[in-house]
Write a protein that holds these residues in place. Structure first.
Motif, PDB file in Angstrom:
ATOM      1  N   UNK A 105      43.488  17.354 -10.365  1.00 25.40           N
ATOM      2  CA  UNK A 105      42.085  16.946 -10.409  1.00 25.40           C
ATOM      3  C   UNK A 105      41.170  18.153 -10.215  1.00 25.40           C
ATOM      4  N   UNK A 106      40.100  18.216 -11.008  1.00 23.42           N
ATOM      5  CA  UNK A 106      39.115  19.258 -10.748  1.00 23.42           C
ATOM      6  C   UNK A 106      38.252  18.831  -9.562  1.00 23.42           C
ATOM      7  N   UNK A 107      37.567  19.803  -8.959  1.00 20.35           N
ATOM      8  CA  UNK A 107      36.860  19.556  -7.712  1.00 20.35           C
ATOM      9  C   UNK A 107      35.844  18.428  -7.851  1.00 20.35           C
ATOM     10  N   UNK A 108      35.117  18.397  -8.948  1.00 20.79           N
ATOM     11  CA  UNK A 108      34.112  17.354  -9.155  1.00 20.79           C
ATOM     12  C   UNK A 108      34.740  15.962  -9.116  1.00 20.79           C
ATOM     13  N   UNK A 109      35.936  15.821  -9.717  1.00 21.80           N
ATOM     14  CA  UNK A 109      36.601  14.516  -9.768  1.00 21.80           C
ATOM     15  C   UNK A 109      36.934  13.988  -8.379  1.00 21.80           C
ATOM     16  N   UNK A 110      37.187  14.900  -7.441  1.00 21.98           N
ATOM     17  CA  UNK A 110      37.544  14.487  -6.090  1.00 21.98           C
ATOM     18  C   UNK A 110      36.406  13.736  -5.397  1.00 21.98           C
ATOM     19  N   UNK A 111      35.183  13.879  -5.936  1.00 26.45           N
ATOM     20  CA  UNK A 111      34.021  13.199  -5.367  1.00 26.45           C
ATOM     21  C   UNK A 111      33.782  11.822  -5.992  1.00 26.45           C
ATOM     22  N   UNK A 112      34.640  11.427  -6.924  1.00 25.36           N
ATOM     23  CA  UNK A 112      34.410  10.171  -7.646  1.00 25.36           C
ATOM     24  C   UNK A 112      35.622   9.252  -7.574  1.00 25.36           C
ATOM     25  N   UNK A 113      36.379   9.381  -6.493  1.00 26.29           N
ATOM     26  CA  UNK A 113      37.495   8.486  -6.251  1.00 26.29           C
ATOM     27  C   UNK A 113      37.015   7.283  -5.443  1.00 26.29           C
ATOM     28  N   UNK A 114      37.900   6.303  -5.279  1.00 28.96           N
ATOM     29  CA  UNK A 114      37.529   5.134  -4.477  1.00 28.96           C
ATOM     30  C   UNK A 114      37.319   5.536  -3.020  1.00 28.96           C
ATOM     31  N   UNK A 115      38.220   6.353  -2.493  1.00 28.90           N
ATOM     32  CA  UNK A 115      38.101   6.822  -1.114  1.00 28.90           C
ATOM     33  C   UNK A 115      37.304   8.122  -1.090  1.00 28.90           C
ATOM     34  N   UNK A 116      36.511   8.345  -0.043  1.00 29.42           N
ATOM     35  CA  UNK A 116      35.746   9.591   0.040  1.00 29.42           C
ATOM     36  C   UNK A 116      36.661  10.808   0.125  1.00 29.42           C
ATOM     37  N   UNK A 117      36.186  11.922  -0.398  1.00 26.59           N
ATOM     38  CA  UNK A 117      36.872  13.193  -0.241  1.00 26.59           C
ATOM     39  C   UNK A 117      36.720  13.652   1.206  1.00 26.59           C
TER      40      UNK A 117
END
Length: 251
Positions: A1-13
């Motif tokens: 996952x690119x860094x931006x994608x980590x902010x758009x998961x169901x659970x918070x980064x």
């Protein structure tokens, strides 16, 4: 996952804040998916106060060492950019990007005699300039715009946060960071007005991660609290050794 994608998961980064190679490697060992520097922790480890007392060149050295030894995506806290000149800030960001940095935190306050908020429109203009310069170079860096309205204890912090968030989002911020916020109802209200990922930070009375997720939070960071706790533990251990005249407490 690119860094931006980590902010758009169901659970918070859950971003692990680090200050050197050792802390970064522990974060990787435990299974964190991304790390971010804590400017306050890096400064404190060198006997300095937060607020750009550490030189930018010294920060670059720390970042270079972390990137050399740890492969996790790294976001760097650049405080207010180490300059009030937008082009100088861009140059600073570009130098971090060359090291492999994938995100930055940049804050709308500066530390003089005490921490003071910058004019919101001026900070938004700086954000817009940074974003445009990076886009012209086809460089993707997650810009986490930090507003310190809660940190400095502003009256009507919620309404001020709404105003500043929208200005910063319109200027191109990829995320909004509100350190110092604790009340869950305030977090929930502001998340509804935030069209980009909302970041909150460890605080004594912050809700648990499940509650923060339900309130709309997308990124949770630690600030310098883990570093401070570690220092307190070290002090306690050293005091115990000195008092007991033995190393038994270490084992």
């Amino acid at each position: 996952m690119i860094f931006n994608d980590l902010h758009h998961q169901q659970s918070p980064l859950l971003l692990c804040n680090v200050w050197d190679v050792a802390s970064a490697n522990i974060a990787k060992k435990i299974g964190f998916t991304a790390i971010g520097t804590s400017s306050a922790a890096i400064a404190a480890a060198r006997g300095l106060d937060d607020g750009e007392q550490l030189s930018f060149n010294d920060l670059v050295q720390v970042v270079a060492q972390i990137k050399q030894h740890c492969s996790l995506p790294l976001s760097v806290d650049i405080e207010a950019g180490y300059s009030q000149n937008p082009q100088t800030i861009v140059n600073n960001i570009l130098s971090l990007n060359k090291l492999g940095v994938v995100g930055i935190n940049i804050e709308d306050s500066v530390v003089k005699q005490q921490r003071e908020l910058l004019p919101a429109k001026d900070f938004a203009a700086t954000l817009s300039y940074i974003k445009n310069q990076l886009m012209q170079r086809d460089i993707e860096i997650f810009i986490n715009a930090r507003s310190d309205v809660f940190l400095v204890g502003c009256k009507d912090a919620v309404s001020l946060a709404k105003q500043r968030m929208q200005l910063y989002i319109d200027a191109g911020a990829d995320g909004i960071f509100l350190p110092g916020i604790e009340q869950l109802e305030h977090i929930e209200e502001l998340s509804k007005h935030c069209s980009v990922p909302l970041n909150v930070m460890c605080m004594p009375h912050l809700a648990n991660f499940t509650q923060l997720q339900a309130a709309g939070v997308k990124r949770i960071s630690m600030g310098n609290f883990v570093f401070n706790n570690m220092q307190q533990h070290l002090e306690s251990q050293l005091a115990s050794i000195k008092q007991s005249q033995s190393f038994a407490t270490l084992f």
